[in-house]
Design a protein around this motif. Structure first.
Motif, mmCIF file in Angstrom:
data_model
loop_
_atom_site.group_PDB
_atom_site.id
_atom_site.type_symbol
_atom_site.label_atom_id
_atom_site.label_comp_id
_atom_site.label_asym_id
_atom_site.label_seq_id
_atom_site.Cartn_x
_atom_site.Cartn_y
_atom_site.Cartn_z
ATOM 1 N N TYR A 38 14.057 28.327 -79.685
ATOM 2 C CA TYR A 38 14.959 28.345 -80.470
ATOM 3 C C TYR A 38 14.668 29.354 -81.728
ATOM 4 C CZ TYR A 38 12.356 24.650 -82.488
ATOM 5 O OH TYR A 38 11.180 23.986 -83.173
ATOM 6 N N SER A 95 27.295 24.592 -81.872
ATOM 7 C CA SER A 95 27.780 25.808 -81.435
ATOM 8 C C SER A 95 29.143 26.124 -82.057
ATOM 9 C CB SER A 95 27.949 25.788 -79.874
ATOM 10 O OG SER A 95 28.823 24.920 -79.378
ATOM 11 N N TYR A 96 29.802 25.254 -82.592
ATOM 12 C CA TYR A 96 31.084 25.733 -83.217
ATOM 13 C C TYR A 96 31.115 25.736 -84.414
ATOM 14 C CZ TYR A 96 30.956 20.492 -83.711
ATOM 15 O OH TYR A 96 30.583 19.176 -84.079
ATOM 16 N N ASP A 118 22.824 26.416 -82.556
ATOM 17 C CA ASP A 118 22.958 26.356 -81.340
ATOM 18 C C ASP A 118 23.979 27.120 -80.587
ATOM 19 O OD1 ASP A 118 22.367 25.679 -78.374
ATOM 20 O OD2 ASP A 118 23.211 23.500 -78.801
ATOM 21 N N ASN A 119 23.927 28.521 -80.814
ATOM 22 C CA ASN A 119 25.229 29.612 -80.544
ATOM 23 C C ASN A 119 25.708 29.345 -79.031
ATOM 24 O OD1 ASN A 119 25.105 30.660 -83.051
ATOM 25 N ND2 ASN A 119 23.226 32.053 -82.266
ATOM 26 N N THR A 120 24.948 28.843 -77.914
ATOM 27 C CA THR A 120 25.520 28.840 -76.634
ATOM 28 C C THR A 120 25.632 27.321 -76.369
ATOM 29 O OG1 THR A 120 23.102 28.587 -75.598
ATOM 30 C CG2 THR A 120 24.021 30.717 -76.207
ATOM 31 N N GLY A 121 25.184 26.393 -77.127
ATOM 32 C CA GLY A 121 25.142 25.209 -76.812
ATOM 33 C C GLY A 121 24.158 24.649 -75.970
ATOM 34 N N GLU A 122 23.320 25.357 -75.471
ATOM 35 C CA GLU A 122 22.237 25.172 -74.595
ATOM 36 C C GLU A 122 21.197 24.150 -75.239
ATOM 37 O OE1 GLU A 122 19.956 25.219 -71.092
ATOM 38 O OE2 GLU A 122 21.960 26.022 -71.559
ATOM 39 N N LYS A 125 22.960 20.911 -74.742
ATOM 40 C CA LYS A 125 22.911 20.791 -73.270
ATOM 41 C C LYS A 125 21.481 19.875 -72.687
ATOM 42 C CE LYS A 125 23.824 22.956 -68.898
ATOM 43 N NZ LYS A 125 23.672 24.209 -68.268
ATOM 44 N N LYS A 129 23.704 16.857 -73.022
ATOM 45 C CA LYS A 129 25.052 17.298 -73.527
ATOM 46 C C LYS A 129 25.503 16.379 -74.796
ATOM 47 C CE LYS A 129 26.158 18.261 -68.841
ATOM 48 N NZ LYS A 129 26.865 17.564 -67.552
#
Length: 169
Positions: A38, A95-96, A118-122, A125, A129
């Motif tokens: 990260y 991410s949002y 967490d730009n991508t949501g990875e 996840k 999740k």
């Protein structure tokens, strides 16, 4: 006809025995925290290997989450109380969340710990999740997830658990 009456209870008993065996073999073995890379707001690249030997608090949050904003002073206090003893905190913005909002929040509140977006949501996840904020994970020195909090933690109980984890070798 009589034999079939005993099949269901026998199957239930076998399932319970197998579950008990599994539980006794896995007692005390926490789920490993996922391997992560990260980038913090300051551009520094990190990964979860750097957590080895530390007690880590990973907090998923958003600037639009009122509970997240409300609990942030407690997270700061927790970080300050334990940081000299091998404790660290990572705040992961969802991410949002607009990056400018996150950066402004971190700067205006003088967050003393690492903040990643967490730009991508990875990252969410990888931690199962994560969708609800705040969601906080407490990770021991061996990299095992000890506790998952959904919503604001009971900080007195959290501090007690951190004390216990810091005392472990």
């Amino acid at each position: 006809m009589n034999a079939t009456r005993w099949i269901a209870p026998a199957l239930i008993l076998a399932a319970l025995a197998a579950g008990g065996l599994w539980a006794s073999q896995n007692l005390g073995k926490g789920e490993q925290a996922p391997p992560l890379s990260y980038v913090l707001l300051d551009g520094a690249k990190h990964d979860s290997k750097q957590w080895a030997g530390k007690v880590m608090l990973v907090n998923f949050w958003a600037t639009s989450c009122t509970t997240c904003v409300k609990e942030m002073p407690e997270l700061i206090a927790t970080h300050e109380k334990f940081k000299a003893r091998g404790f660290d905190t990572l705040a992961v913005a969802m991410s949002y969340d607009p990056p400018a909002f996150v950066a402004n929040f971190a700067e205006s509140r003088r967050l003393p710990f690492g903040v990643a977006i967490d730009n991508t949501g990875e990252i969410a996840k990888q931690f199962g999740k994560v969708q609800l904020t705040p969601t906080t994970f407490l990770i021991n020195k061996r990299g095992e997830i000890v506790k998952r909090y959904v919503g604001e933690p009971d900080f007195v109980a959290l501090h007690s658990l951190v004390e216990k984890l810091l005392a472990e070798s």
